[in-house]
Design an enzyme around this catalytic site. Structure first.
Site, PDB file in Angstrom:
ATOM      1  N   GLY A   1       0.766  -1.240   0.000  1.00 39.52           N
ATOM      2  CA  GLY A   1       0.000   0.000   0.000  1.00 39.52           C
ATOM      3  C   GLY A   1       0.797   1.291   0.000  1.00 39.52           C
TER       4      GLY A   1
ATOM      5  N   HIS B   1       0.053   0.899 -13.007  1.00 41.15           N
ATOM      6  CA  HIS B   1       0.760  -0.290 -13.477  1.00 41.15           C
ATOM      7  C   HIS B   1       2.248   0.051 -13.640  1.00 41.15           C
ATOM      8  CE1 HIS B   1       1.358  -4.097 -15.526  1.00 41.15           C
ATOM      9  NE2 HIS B   1       2.109  -3.435 -16.395  1.00 41.15           N
TER      10      HIS B   1
ATOM     11  N   ARG C   1     -15.677 -15.599  -9.684  1.00 42.89           N
ATOM     12  CA  ARG C   1     -15.235 -14.200  -9.803  1.00 42.89           C
ATOM     13  C   ARG C   1     -16.437 -13.260  -9.769  1.00 42.89           C
ATOM     14  NH1 ARG C   1      -9.855 -13.472 -10.998  1.00 42.89           N
ATOM     15  NH2 ARG C   1      -8.818 -15.274 -11.907  1.00 42.89           N
TER      16      ARG C   1
ATOM     17  N   GLU D   1       5.760   6.299  -9.067  1.00 44.39           N
ATOM     18  CA  GLU D   1       4.341   5.912  -8.886  1.00 44.39           C
ATOM     19  C   GLU D   1       3.712   6.719  -7.762  1.00 44.39           C
ATOM     20  OE1 GLU D   1       3.291   1.761  -8.597  1.00 44.39           O
ATOM     21  OE2 GLU D   1       5.109   1.131  -9.600  1.00 44.39           O
TER      22      GLU D   1
ATOM     23  N   ASN E   1      -6.204   2.533 -12.549  1.00 44.12           N
ATOM     24  CA  ASN E   1      -5.202   1.618 -11.998  1.00 44.12           C
ATOM     25  C   ASN E   1      -3.822   2.194 -12.244  1.00 44.12           C
ATOM     26  OD1 ASN E   1      -4.110  -0.887 -10.971  1.00 44.12           O
ATOM     27  ND2 ASN E   1      -3.632  -1.458 -13.088  1.00 44.12           N
TER      28      ASN E   1
HETATM   29  C1  GRF Z   1       2.846  -1.087  -7.683  1.00 43.58           C
HETATM   30  O1  GRF Z   1       4.063  -1.320  -8.349  1.00 43.58           O
HETATM   31  C2  GRF Z   1       1.722  -0.922  -8.672  1.00 43.58           C
HETATM   32  O2  GRF Z   1       2.119  -0.294  -9.845  1.00 43.58           O
HETATM   33  C3  GRF Z   1       1.337  -2.349  -8.956  1.00 43.58           C
HETATM   34  O3  GRF Z   1       1.459  -3.001  -7.718  1.00 43.58           O
HETATM   35  C4  GRF Z   1       2.401  -2.313  -6.903  1.00 43.58           C
HETATM   36  C5  GRF Z   1       1.689  -1.925  -5.642  1.00 43.58           C
HETATM   37  O4  GRF Z   1       2.547  -1.305  -4.714  1.00 43.58           O
HETATM   38  N1  GRF Z   1       0.028  -2.417  -9.551  1.00 43.58           N
HETATM   39  P1  GRF Z   1       1.959  -0.674  -3.402  1.00 43.58           P
HETATM   40  O5  GRF Z   1       1.114  -1.749  -2.720  1.00 43.58           O
HETATM   41  O6  GRF Z   1       1.134   0.520  -3.781  1.00 43.58           O
HETATM   42  O7  GRF Z   1       3.148  -0.297  -2.570  1.00 43.58           O
END
Ligand code: GRF
Length: 192
Positions: A14, A111, A67, A176, A109
């Site tokens: 997270g 990625h 699902r 990110e 999302n």
């Molecule tokens: C991140 O690298 C995100 O891009 C991918 O999963 C990872 C999650 O990291 N989808 P975090 O749990 O937010 O630290």
């Protein structure tokens, strides 16, 4: 200011959730996190949410036979919390077409690659193996096809000569954690 009610869906540590929590502390930020939902009961993201005083929910995929049933259970919880917008942040379940349609245009999302390159898992090693000179992360709209919705924003990092998947992941994650709150702010501000 009317803040958009968002849910953040997590399966793990997270760090992106934390970046969003921190951004939402600013009274001028256009979102409030009203729910953190996880399919993993001991995901560290849930601890981060509790420490920030945010409501949490666990919808364990192992408790649902299909699902569709899992997604329907999540959908109910999201409705109960009056969620308007969803941020997936390390949420490791593939979503059904029914769920992605229900939240079309309201779910994004993050990625860890420069999409459309390197969809799916182990993106950092894939970028190294492909001999790329740069790598990065992407925020995109979520559609039924995994990691394939329209790109909203990207951040680039260089790949250095001695990089391993881990050093590269660390460099991308730092981007990110900046890109997610900044992009959400732009999206929600543009909407108003
Ligand atoms: C991140 O690298 C995100 O891009 C991918 O999963 C990872 C999650 O990291 N989808 P975090 O749990 O937010 O630290």
């Amino acid at each position: 200011m009317e803040k958009t009610r968002i849910a953040v869906l997590v399966s793990g540590r997270g760090s992106n959730l934390q970046a969003l929590i921190d951004a939402c502390r600013d009274p001028a930020y256009p979102a409030q996190i009203v729910l953190v939902l996880s399919n993993i009961p001991d995901a560290y993201g849930l601890t981060r949410a509790r420490e920030a005083g945010i409501d949490t929910a666990i919808v364990d995929h192992r408790d649902h036979a299909t699902r569709d049933a899992f997604d329907a259970a999540m959908h109910q919880v999201l409705l109960v919390h009056d969620v308007e917008f969803i941020c997936l942040a390390g949420f490791m379940r593939i979503l059904t077409p029914g769920f992605t349609q229900a939240w079309a245009g309201k779910m994004i999302n993050i990625h860890p690659s420069l999409l459309p390159k390197f969809k799916g898992l182990r993106t950092h090693q894939a970028a190294l193996d492909a001999g790329e000179s740069e790598h990065g992360c992407t925020i995109h709209w979520v559609t039924a096809e995994l990691d394939s919705g329209a790109v909203i924003a990207q951040a680039h990092v260089p790949i250095l000569a001695n990089d391993t998947a881990d050093t590269l992941a660390t460099r991308v994650l730092a981007e990110e954690n900046k890109l997610y709150p900044a992009t959400l702010e732009q999206l929600l501000t543009r909407k108003e």
